[in-house]
Design an enzyme around this catalytic site. Sequence first.
Site, mmCIF file in Angstrom:
data_model
loop_
_atom_site.group_PDB
_atom_site.id
_atom_site.type_symbol
_atom_site.label_atom_id
_atom_site.label_comp_id
_atom_site.label_asym_id
_atom_site.label_seq_id
_atom_site.Cartn_x
_atom_site.Cartn_y
_atom_site.Cartn_z
ATOM 1 N N LEU A 57 -1.107 -3.038 5.888
ATOM 2 C CA LEU A 57 0.344 -2.867 5.987
ATOM 3 C C LEU A 57 0.954 -3.392 4.687
ATOM 4 O O LEU A 57 1.354 -4.550 4.577
ATOM 5 C CB LEU A 57 0.892 -3.605 7.202
ATOM 6 C CG LEU A 57 2.321 -3.257 7.600
ATOM 7 C CD1 LEU A 57 2.515 -1.759 7.785
ATOM 8 C CD2 LEU A 57 2.709 -3.989 8.876
ATOM 9 N N HIS A 58 1.037 -2.503 3.686
ATOM 10 C CA HIS A 58 1.325 -2.902 2.317
ATOM 11 C C HIS A 58 2.748 -3.433 2.114
ATOM 12 O O HIS A 58 2.966 -4.588 1.755
ATOM 13 C CB HIS A 58 1.114 -1.711 1.372
ATOM 14 C CG HIS A 58 -0.219 -1.049 1.489
ATOM 15 N ND1 HIS A 58 -1.371 -1.618 0.986
ATOM 16 C CD2 HIS A 58 -0.585 0.140 2.035
ATOM 17 C CE1 HIS A 58 -2.385 -0.808 1.209
ATOM 18 N NE2 HIS A 58 -1.941 0.260 1.847
ATOM 19 N N ASP A 59 3.738 -2.554 2.255
ATOM 20 C CA ASP A 59 5.077 -2.838 1.746
ATOM 21 C C ASP A 59 5.828 -3.961 2.453
ATOM 22 O O ASP A 59 6.621 -4.665 1.801
ATOM 23 C CB ASP A 59 5.920 -1.558 1.769
ATOM 24 C CG ASP A 59 5.402 -0.522 0.786
ATOM 25 O OD1 ASP A 59 4.867 -0.927 -0.264
ATOM 26 O OD2 ASP A 59 5.520 0.680 1.065
#
Length: 319
Positions: free
Chosen positions: A247-249
């Site tokens: 879950l990058h951002d």
Amino acid sequence: MTPSPKTPRPIIIDTDPGQDDAVAILLALAAPEELSILGITAVAGNVPLPLTEKNVRKICELAGRPDIPVYAGCARPMVRRGVTAEHVHGRTGLDGPDLPEPTMALRPGHGVDFLVETLMAAHDASITLCMLGPLTNLGMALVREPAIVNKIRDVVLMGGGWRETGNITPAAEFNIHVDPHAAHNVFESGVPITMMPLDVTHKALTTRQRVDRFKSLGTPVGTAVADLLGFFERFDEGKYGTDGAPLHDPCVIAWLLRPDLFKGRRVAVEIETESERTMGMTVVDWWGVTARPANALVIDQIDADGFFDLLTERLSRFR
């Protein structure tokens, strides 16, 4: 004596939604005590600009915040031909839930103009830029008005990698690879940078238990986030063989709210803009083997359980 309430940190979000961008925007909208969102600028990236700017407005309306100013920015990278990621995010960029078409309008004017004008109007270096996609809008703003460097408090971005080197090519992470020349402008500008690379985001996995916690909130936002992540994770689960996807951002926004959840190191970072084989690679001098001065705080550790606890608690505030 009662302490005075803390003034929310003014931020601008620059984004290319993308399911994980959507969760990051929702997290920021769920933190009005800590963050004051001056506006959101869309950029081409995960999907083309007509979809990313629409997706920003969809998420603002999902959160009940049609008052947030949304601007369309750059439709292509500064130098190179555009690259998109429908194979990850689906045809719309927000595949998963069936979100209605937005009714709130885009604000007039270009996203780069909004960045320059808002920053130049600031009295001091008070505005944080939260960069969730390719850095085109900021790279162009730095070309148009270099004096904005003195108006930026800091830039917190998702992009790059050094142990986890690439997710779109063997050498490069997607956001940096899409517009390496803009990234070069940002990293060479002298603005304070906090970088959330793949090395940390790959430790924040959307396991089934974590996604189920969002669904169990029983709210439109909780259900939408569970559906977004259910679609998003199918690609990376197949690619990496993991339970869930990185879950990058949202790590960008979580850093502003709970920096204690993260650890990193100030190092020198350079962006490859010459070699087609390694285009967009972030060359991170983690061990200090060059004489280049540090230009970024590179994060490589996260308390993943604490991160998802923060997400769940904040998203539960939407009704």
